[in-house]
Design a protein around this motif. Structure first.
Motif, short mmCIF file in Angstrom:
data_model
loop_
_atom_site.label_atom_id
_atom_site.label_comp_id
_atom_site.label_asym_id
_atom_site.label_seq_id
_atom_site.Cartn_x
_atom_site.Cartn_y
_atom_site.Cartn_z
N GLU A 88 0.94 -0.90 -0.10
CA GLU A 88 0.14 0.01 0.07
C GLU A 88 0.80 1.32 0.08
OE1 GLU A 88 -2.68 -0.20 3.19
OE2 GLU A 88 -3.53 -2.04 2.75
N LYS A 89 2.06 1.15 0.23
CA LYS A 89 2.84 2.26 0.27
C LYS A 89 4.01 2.37 -0.51
CE LYS A 89 1.40 2.92 5.31
NZ LYS A 89 1.90 3.07 6.57
N SER A 90 4.64 3.41 -0.62
CA SER A 90 6.06 3.55 -1.36
C SER A 90 7.37 3.33 -0.31
CB SER A 90 6.01 5.03 -2.22
OG SER A 90 6.08 5.97 -1.07
N ASP A 91 8.43 3.24 -0.90
CA ASP A 91 9.40 3.20 0.20
C ASP A 91 9.92 4.60 0.89
OD1 ASP A 91 9.60 0.81 -1.15
OD2 ASP A 91 11.67 1.06 -2.15
N ASP A 92 9.31 5.39 0.20
CA ASP A 92 9.68 6.99 0.81
C ASP A 92 8.62 7.13 2.04
OD1 ASP A 92 11.75 7.38 -0.72
OD2 ASP A 92 10.36 8.49 -2.13
N GLU A 93 7.27 6.47 1.87
CA GLU A 93 6.35 6.43 2.93
C GLU A 93 6.76 5.43 4.34
OE1 GLU A 93 2.32 7.59 0.78
OE2 GLU A 93 3.05 5.72 0.35
N LEU A 94 7.72 4.94 4.25
CA LEU A 94 8.06 4.08 5.41
C LEU A 94 8.46 4.91 6.67
CD1 LEU A 94 8.98 1.43 6.69
CD2 LEU A 94 11.47 1.73 6.09
N ASN A 95 7.58 4.70 7.63
CA ASN A 95 7.61 5.41 8.83
C ASN A 95 8.62 4.67 10.06
OD1 ASN A 95 6.93 6.68 11.54
ND2 ASN A 95 5.54 7.68 10.47
N LEU A 96 9.75 5.34 10.12
CA LEU A 96 10.60 4.66 10.95
C LEU A 96 10.12 4.57 12.46
CD1 LEU A 96 14.11 5.82 9.88
CD2 LEU A 96 12.70 3.80 9.11
N HIS A 97 9.44 5.63 12.68
CA HIS A 97 9.05 5.56 14.31
C HIS A 97 7.73 4.44 14.36
CE1 HIS A 97 11.00 9.43 15.31
NE2 HIS A 97 10.58 9.62 14.31
N GLU A 98 6.93 4.42 13.47
CA GLU A 98 5.84 3.27 13.39
C GLU A 98 6.84 1.92 13.59
OE1 GLU A 98 3.26 3.70 10.38
OE2 GLU A 98 2.06 5.49 11.23
N LEU B 161 25.77 -3.16 17.38
CA LEU B 161 25.09 -1.98 16.82
C LEU B 161 24.54 -2.02 15.45
CD1 LEU B 161 24.92 1.11 17.20
CD2 LEU B 161 27.21 1.43 16.25
N PHE B 162 23.45 -1.74 15.25
CA PHE B 162 22.97 -1.92 13.70
C PHE B 162 22.58 -0.41 13.11
CE2 PHE B 162 21.86 -5.61 16.06
CZ PHE B 162 21.82 -6.60 15.21
N VAL B 163 22.95 -0.03 12.07
CA VAL B 163 22.64 1.13 11.64
C VAL B 163 22.35 1.26 10.27
CG1 VAL B 163 23.81 3.34 10.86
CG2 VAL B 163 24.80 1.95 12.75
N PHE B 164 20.99 1.49 10.01
CA PHE B 164 20.28 1.35 8.55
C PHE B 164 20.09 2.70 7.95
CE2 PHE B 164 18.90 -2.31 11.13
CZ PHE B 164 18.76 -3.26 10.34
N ASN B 165 20.43 2.54 6.65
CA ASN B 165 19.77 3.63 5.91
C ASN B 165 18.63 3.23 4.75
OD1 ASN B 165 19.49 5.78 4.19
ND2 ASN B 165 21.51 5.62 3.00
N PHE B 166 17.56 3.67 4.93
CA PHE B 166 16.40 3.15 4.47
C PHE B 166 15.86 4.06 3.05
CE2 PHE B 166 15.43 0.54 8.15
CZ PHE B 166 14.97 -0.54 7.80
N HIS B 167 16.79 5.05 2.97
CA HIS B 167 16.18 5.99 2.04
C HIS B 167 16.58 5.29 0.63
CE1 HIS B 167 16.00 9.74 -0.28
NE2 HIS B 167 15.67 10.32 0.70
N SER B 168 15.90 5.80 -0.30
CA SER B 168 15.79 4.86 -1.60
C SER B 168 16.71 5.49 -2.50
CB SER B 168 14.42 4.87 -2.30
OG SER B 168 13.92 6.35 -2.40
N THR B 169 17.14 6.76 -2.44
CA THR B 169 18.19 7.43 -3.53
C THR B 169 19.29 7.81 -2.90
OG1 THR B 169 16.87 9.35 -3.40
CG2 THR B 169 16.12 7.68 -5.12
N ASN B 170 19.40 8.43 -1.43
CA ASN B 170 20.35 9.22 -1.23
C ASN B 170 21.21 8.53 0.02
OD1 ASN B 170 19.25 11.31 -2.68
ND2 ASN B 170 18.34 12.38 -1.01
N GLU B 171 22.84 8.76 -0.19
CA GLU B 171 23.65 8.20 0.84
C GLU B 171 23.47 9.14 2.14
OE1 GLU B 171 27.58 10.24 -0.47
OE2 GLU B 171 27.46 8.25 -0.95
N ARG B 172 23.64 8.54 3.22
CA ARG B 172 23.60 9.49 4.60
C ARG B 172 24.73 9.32 5.46
NH1 ARG B 172 19.83 12.77 2.82
NH2 ARG B 172 17.64 11.90 2.88
N PHE B 173 25.00 10.31 5.99
CA PHE B 173 26.11 10.27 7.00
C PHE B 173 25.72 10.57 8.52
CE2 PHE B 173 27.39 11.89 2.84
CZ PHE B 173 28.69 11.35 2.74
N LEU B 174 26.21 9.84 9.53
CA LEU B 174 25.76 10.33 10.96
C LEU B 174 26.97 9.83 11.75
CD1 LEU B 174 23.75 7.29 12.48
CD2 LEU B 174 24.95 7.01 10.26
N GLU B 175 26.96 10.62 12.75
CA GLU B 175 28.23 10.35 14.04
C GLU B 175 27.68 10.03 15.17
OE1 GLU B 175 30.22 13.87 13.97
OE2 GLU B 175 31.10 13.91 12.00
#
Length: 653
Positions: free
Chosen positions: A413-423, A587-601
């Protein structure tokens, strides 16, 4: 009276203290009625040692409980199916007995002929341990069977969280036919062991007339399905599994029974109330099956003895109880949203079924203190996986049934961009206090015809044309990447154990559909295409490689059974689709974004750089690495991470 621990664990249960106390009182009253003041369930659940066929020094003795019968006789191919000198003698309390002097030929096809209500009809003995289908009539018949197999191996001890491989013997071959116990033992058991699972869950073992029922419409509760071979073949399978270090669970169906007359328990003695509720109460409105009367002592004796039988005779290491929701409520959970605690303790709740499940869990532990029990309950009944002494029902685990529904809804029912991480976080981490769960992204339920596996939802038609390693496809790239993320986050968060249905670990294509009239009796979708995962020219191998390494996380780090007591969310950012958390020492680290790479510290006070255990973008998993990167700054105590779209890291910290 001492307050039940379940009330201390969940304050929302306070208004229902009386209901919980009543359940415990009913349990004690039932045990006193069945066992007396000092008896044990272990001594009560011996129906299989009394009823059915038993060899004696001079021949055989056969007993049956049939209170409504007026006369009974044994018929079979040994006496040309004619009544004669094999009439049963009526005993007390509705019991019947036949003593046979001399040999009753092993392999004899038999039934018991019953006269009741002015009619005469044939039935398969209720405690029969082997039944086969007559090729001409298509009806099942009982068989006199003598087991000769001697178990060689003892059950292994589970030293890590349960990693369950859900299996069905019949569909476990790639050929267009029904597979056998022996071939499963030879071909599939080594595969399961090599992949890293530590438990197999056997479906469709209890005899069932309709193959397409998936084993969920049982006719002969003490008989191992003859479609796959003999009882000794099943014993050899379980014995071999134990030798490989695998525990074996039986998918037990005590929630209902097949409606067939003559092949099961329905109208066995001519009455509809012998084993089941009479009238409408004894009919399941959705499944068209019969419903047990759990308030009847003889029914409790039959079902509890059944559990002990499978443990004693076959050395099963425990049970996954099917259809628990249907048992718990008079409405069977149909059309009910369990959005209020009142719905767990209303007049709709079948407290006699609750008592049976408590008795069942207590008995299973008396037979084997290390046995495992799992409840399939979609209603989230409080206390399901809590000790009986705390006010619970006594299962070790409940299935996290909302999780696969969540994933199907997301993909459908949803697109990848509509994935709600809090839910997503809430769905995977919120569960009842002091109760353990078996997490899973999909089981056989999601593979059945009319639905799709996760991989088929993700890839759809391109699975047929773009899964070779030389093809390029954005659809397949996305499917493989997302499939890994779904499994990894579910594996790590959704429970204190994990379950997978066979073949889904490598993205088995299409759906599951048994031969039936509607598909012209085709086996096309009633088999497992293992060669897809074994073919180095196909991308299924990548998902299999990932699944193996994912399971290895638990085997080496033992982080799952700690539950959420050792879970800490480190980072969540909905817009950037970033999520990081620590569970145990991982430690698990996820980037669920469909197009963009992400950085975090992430701030970490570590003596040395954390060890990278999994990069989902690794080429051996079908990724495109090396694209991801990390470094640890000891001076600033920072873990700096770069993740490509739809990828994840797992570190040991």
């Amino acid at each position: 009276m001492k307050k039940l621990n379940i009330l201390k664990y969940d304050s929302w249960l306070s208004p229902h203290e009386w209901d919980l106390e009543y359940r415990m009182s009913l349990l004690q009253k039932t045990k006193s009625r069945l066992l007396g003041e000092s008896g044990k369930l272990l001594d009560f659940a011996n129906g299989h040692h009394y009823y059915g066929f038993h060899e004696t020094k001079t021949g055989w003795v056969y007993r049956e409980w049939s209170p409504n019968a007026e006369a009974m006789s044994l018929v079979g191919d040994f006496n040309d199916w004619r009544e004669g000198n094999f009439e049963l003698k009526k005993l007390e309390h509705g019991n019947w007995e036949l003593e046979v002097q001399g040999e009753l030929p092993i392999g004899s096809r038999i039934k018991v002929r019953v006269r009741a209500n002015g009619q005469t009809f044939d039935r398969i003995p209720a405690y029969i341990q082997y039944a086969v289908q007559n090729k001409e009539t298509k009806q099942f018949e009982g068989v006199i069977y003598r087991s000769t197999y001697k178990m060689k191996n003892v059950s292994p001890r589970l030293m890590e969280a349960p990693l369950i491989y859900e299996t069905h013997i019949g569909i476990s071959t790639e050929e267009y036919r029904i597979n056998s116990y022996k071939e499963f033992t030879r071909d599939v058991l080594p595969r399961i062991k090599e992949e890293g699972y530590n438990i197999i869950q056997l479906m469709a073992i209890m005899e069932h007339p309709l193959y397409a029922s998936f084993g969920y419409q049982v006719s002969n509760f003490y008989a191992a399905s003859s479609r796959f071979g003999t009882p000794d073949d099943l014993k050899e399978l379980i014995d071999t599994a134990h030798g490989l270090g695998l525990l074996v669970l039986l998918d037990v169906v005590h929630s209902h029974a097949v409606k067939n007359v003559g092949e099961g328990l329905n109208l066995f003695d001519g009455s509809e109330y012998q084993y089941f509720h009479a009238g409408e109460k004894g009919e399941h409105p959705a499944w068209n099956t019969k419903l047990f009367n759990y308030g009847k002592d003889e029914v409790l004796h039959f079902l509890l003895s059944n559990l002990k039988f499978w443990q004693e005779e076959y050395l099963f290491d425990g049970f996954r109880f099917d259809g628990v929701t249907s048992m718990l409520y008079h409405h069977h959970g149909l059309g009910t949203s369990f959005d209020s605690y009142n719905k767990y303790f209303s007049m709709d709740t079948d407290v006699e079924a609750v008592t049976y499940l408590q008795l069942a869990n207590e008995l299973v532990r008396e037979v084997n203190p290390n046995a495992i029990t799992i409840a399939e309950d979609m209603s989230a009944m409080p206390g399901m996986a809590m000790p009986i002494s705390d006010g619970g029902i006594g299962f070790d685990y409940r299935l996290s049934m909302g999780v696969p529904d969540y994933w199907i809804k997301q993909l459908k029912e949803k697109s990848d961009d509509e994935l709600n991480l809090h839910e997503l976080w809430h769905e995977l981490t919120t569960r009842r206090p002091h109760e353990k769960n078996i997490g899973y992204a999909e089981s056989h339920d999601q593979a059945l015809v009319g639905d799709k596996t996760l991989m088929f939802w993700l890839a759809d038609a391109e699975m047929y044309t773009k899964m070779d390693i030389h093809s390029q496809s954005l659809v397949i790239d996305r499917a493989i990447a997302f499939h890994k993320l779904i499994r990894l986050i579910t594996f790590s968060l959704a429970g204190e154990g994990y379950l997978n249905f066979m073949g889904n670990e490598f993205g088995h294509p299409e759906w599951l559909d048994f031969p039936r009239v509607e598909n012209h009796d085709s086996y096309q979708h009633a088999r497992r295409q293992w060669s897809l995962a074994d073919n180095p020219e196909l991308k299924f191998q990548y998902l299999l490689a990932f699944d193996k390494d994912m399971l290895l996380l638990e085997k080496t780090c033992h982080f799952m059974d700690e539950g959420n007591n050792f879970l800490e969310q480190k980072w969540i950012q909905q817009e950037e689709k970033l999520l990081a958390y620590q569970k145990g020492n991982l430690l698990f680290v996820f980037n669920f974004h469909s197009t963009n790479e992400r950085f975090l510290e992430l701030y970490y006070d570590l003596e040395q750089t954390p060890e990278l255990l999994i990069d989902t973008d690794n080429g051996k998993y079908g990724g495109f690495g090396p694209r991801n990167h990390f470094e640890y700054d000891k001076t600033e105590k920072k873990l700096k991470i770069k993740l490509a779209p739809r990828t994840a890291f797992v570190f040991k910290v």
